[in-house]
Design a protein around this motif. Structure first.
Motif, short mmCIF file in Angstrom:
data_model
loop_
_atom_site.label_atom_id
_atom_site.label_comp_id
_atom_site.label_asym_id
_atom_site.label_seq_id
_atom_site.Cartn_x
_atom_site.Cartn_y
_atom_site.Cartn_z
N ALA A 140 -16.27 -5.33 7.86
CA ALA A 140 -15.71 -4.87 9.09
C ALA A 140 -14.53 -3.89 9.09
N PRO A 141 -14.90 -2.45 8.99
CA PRO A 141 -13.75 -1.64 8.77
C PRO A 141 -13.16 -1.50 9.96
N ALA A 142 -11.68 -1.16 9.86
CA ALA A 142 -10.89 -0.85 10.83
C ALA A 142 -9.78 0.20 10.47
N ILE A 143 -9.17 0.71 11.55
CA ILE A 143 -8.29 1.47 11.08
C ILE A 143 -6.99 1.47 12.20
N SER A 144 -5.87 1.28 11.58
CA SER A 144 -4.78 0.91 12.70
C SER A 144 -3.49 1.50 12.13
N LEU A 145 -2.15 1.44 13.02
CA LEU A 145 -0.95 1.74 12.18
C LEU A 145 -0.17 0.75 11.70
N VAL A 146 0.37 0.75 10.57
CA VAL A 146 1.17 -0.41 10.14
C VAL A 146 2.46 0.48 9.92
N HIS A 147 3.68 -0.54 10.60
CA HIS A 147 5.05 -0.14 10.87
C HIS A 147 5.65 -0.65 9.73
N SER A 148 6.50 0.36 9.21
CA SER A 148 7.51 -0.28 8.11
C SER A 148 9.03 0.05 8.58
N ASP A 149 9.90 -0.75 8.22
CA ASP A 149 11.34 -0.45 8.76
C ASP A 149 12.11 -0.01 7.28
N LEU A 150 11.39 0.90 6.44
CA LEU A 150 11.96 1.19 5.38
C LEU A 150 12.91 2.43 5.50
N LYS A 151 13.99 2.38 4.77
CA LYS A 151 15.12 3.34 5.06
C LYS A 151 14.94 4.65 4.14
N THR A 152 14.46 4.70 3.26
CA THR A 152 14.33 5.96 2.20
C THR A 152 12.95 6.31 2.27
N ASP A 153 12.88 7.82 1.84
CA ASP A 153 11.44 8.39 1.64
C ASP A 153 10.60 7.74 0.67
N MET A 154 11.73 7.40 -0.35
CA MET A 154 11.07 6.59 -1.68
C MET A 154 10.35 5.59 -1.46
N GLY A 155 11.13 4.63 -0.62
CA GLY A 155 10.39 3.34 -0.19
C GLY A 155 9.23 3.54 0.53
N GLU A 156 8.94 4.52 1.54
CA GLU A 156 7.99 4.56 2.32
C GLU A 156 6.72 5.16 1.28
N VAL A 157 7.18 5.99 0.37
CA VAL A 157 5.92 6.48 -0.46
C VAL A 157 5.44 5.29 -1.45
N ILE A 158 6.48 4.38 -1.92
CA ILE A 158 6.01 3.37 -2.62
C ILE A 158 5.16 2.34 -1.97
N LEU A 159 5.48 2.26 -0.70
CA LEU A 159 4.57 1.29 0.12
C LEU A 159 3.35 2.05 0.37
N ALA A 160 3.38 3.29 0.66
CA ALA A 160 2.05 3.92 0.92
C ALA A 160 1.14 3.85 -0.42
N ASN A 161 1.86 4.31 -1.41
CA ASN A 161 0.90 4.23 -2.40
C ASN A 161 0.35 2.99 -2.99
N SER A 162 1.25 1.91 -2.71
CA SER A 162 0.89 0.44 -3.13
C SER A 162 -0.34 0.14 -2.23
N ILE A 163 -0.32 0.61 -0.92
CA ILE A 163 -1.44 0.34 -0.06
C ILE A 163 -2.86 0.96 -0.68
N THR A 164 -2.64 2.19 -0.88
CA THR A 164 -3.95 2.84 -1.55
C THR A 164 -4.25 2.22 -2.78
N LEU A 165 -3.20 1.90 -3.55
CA LEU A 165 -3.70 1.35 -4.73
C LEU A 165 -4.49 0.01 -4.87
N THR A 166 -4.13 -0.84 -3.76
CA THR A 166 -4.88 -2.16 -3.57
C THR A 166 -6.06 -1.81 -2.93
N PRO A 167 -7.44 -1.99 -3.72
CA PRO A 167 -8.80 -1.65 -3.13
C PRO A 167 -8.88 -2.28 -1.68
N GLY A 168 -9.53 -1.77 -0.78
CA GLY A 168 -9.65 -2.49 0.37
C GLY A 168 -9.02 -2.04 1.55
N THR A 169 -7.78 -1.34 1.02
CA THR A 169 -6.74 -0.58 2.09
C THR A 169 -6.61 0.93 1.43
#
Lengths: 110, 157
Positions: free
Chosen positions: B90-119
């Motif tokens: 059941a594919p879906a697309i949506s916003l995920v909000h994060s409260d991370l303070k640094t660019d580094m943290g946001e990139v780590i989060l985005a890459n981790s999301i892409t690295l886990t299959p299914g998202t």
């Protein structure tokens, strides 16, 4: 010991190959571009890791082990980056994802 | 200075791993090339926290262990979807909000999301990540913020 390593290595390689196959089947089976990306994610992560672990257990020298480790890290760093670039390019150029999920419960939470 | 030293160590280790020849001449050439690269990098002024994030190093193993577990679990989920067929997704697309303070943290989060299959992280803007998921339920798991919380522990300054 030698025997045990051989069997372990073989099973990791086999598992990796099966996961690659599953990724390939998903690539054909899934309905649209974005869902197909998820199928390729299986080949990029777990399948690659399994194959590299299998190769590591083939008992090569330390240098080859290190090189395999570097290859593994490189794949884990580059595959999400390229995957993200691909998805973003498709999204920006107006390719609408197919969505069938019922969103009523998630919209309130944001 | 600390970043320069860390770069020298990283490059030397990388060179030693790749070479495997430890004759004086070859080692000397390795030393020369390491220092040449460090000189160039300093001249280009690209040596900063983003290229040598050594402060994160001690906190990374714990995050990696958790991430690997997540990757394995979601791999099996996706393989199950592949084998069962298109009715189970059941594919879906949506916003995920994060409260991370640094660019580094946001990139780590985005890459981790892409690295886990299914998202897959489709877009990243001001801490809001547009995520496409193979099954909407995975998206709700992300929105509950467990991954974001773990990344926050890593980036904590």
């Amino acid at each position: 010991m030698e025997m045990l390593l051989e069997v372990l290595s073989g099973s990791f390689l086999l598992a990796g190959s099966l996961l690659c196959l599953a990724g390939g089947i998903g690539l054909i089976r899934f309905p649209d571009f974005y869902t197909r990306m998820h199928a390729s994610g299986v080949t990029e992560t777990l399948a690659t890791s399994m194959i590299i672990i299998g190769l590591m257990l083939q008992n090569p020298g330390v240098l080859v082990l290190m090189k395999l480790l570097i290859i593994w890290l490189l794949i884990l760093l580059t595959s999400p980056t390229s995957g993200h670039a691909l998805a973003k390019a498709a999204y920006r150029s107006g390719h609408k994802p197919l969505t069938t999920y019922n969103q009523e419960s998630s919209s309130s939470k944001r | 200075m600390r970043q320069t030293i860390s770069l020298i160590i990283t490059l030397s280790l990388f060179w030693l791993m790749n070479s495997g020849m430890y004759k004086p001449l070859i080692l000397g050439l390795g030393v020369v090339s390491v220092f040449f690269v460090v000189f160039m990098v300093r001249r280009m002024d690209v040596l900063d926290f983003e290229s040598q994030p050594m402060e994160l190093l001690p906190r990374l193993p714990r995050y990696y262990a958790w991430l690997i577990k997540e990757i394995v679990v979601s791999n099996f989920k996706v393989v199950k979807h592949i084998l069962v067929g298109n009715k189970s997704i059941a594919p879906a697309i949506s916003l995920v909000h994060s409260d991370l303070k640094t660019d580094m943290g946001e990139v780590i989060l985005a890459n981790s999301i892409t690295l886990t299959p299914g998202t897959v992280a489709v877009e990243l803007e001001d801490g809001d990540i547009t995520v496409h998921a193979l099954h909407g339920a995975d998206l709700e798991g992300l929105q509950s913020g467990e991954m974001s919380r773990r990344v926050a522990q890593v980036e904590r300054t």
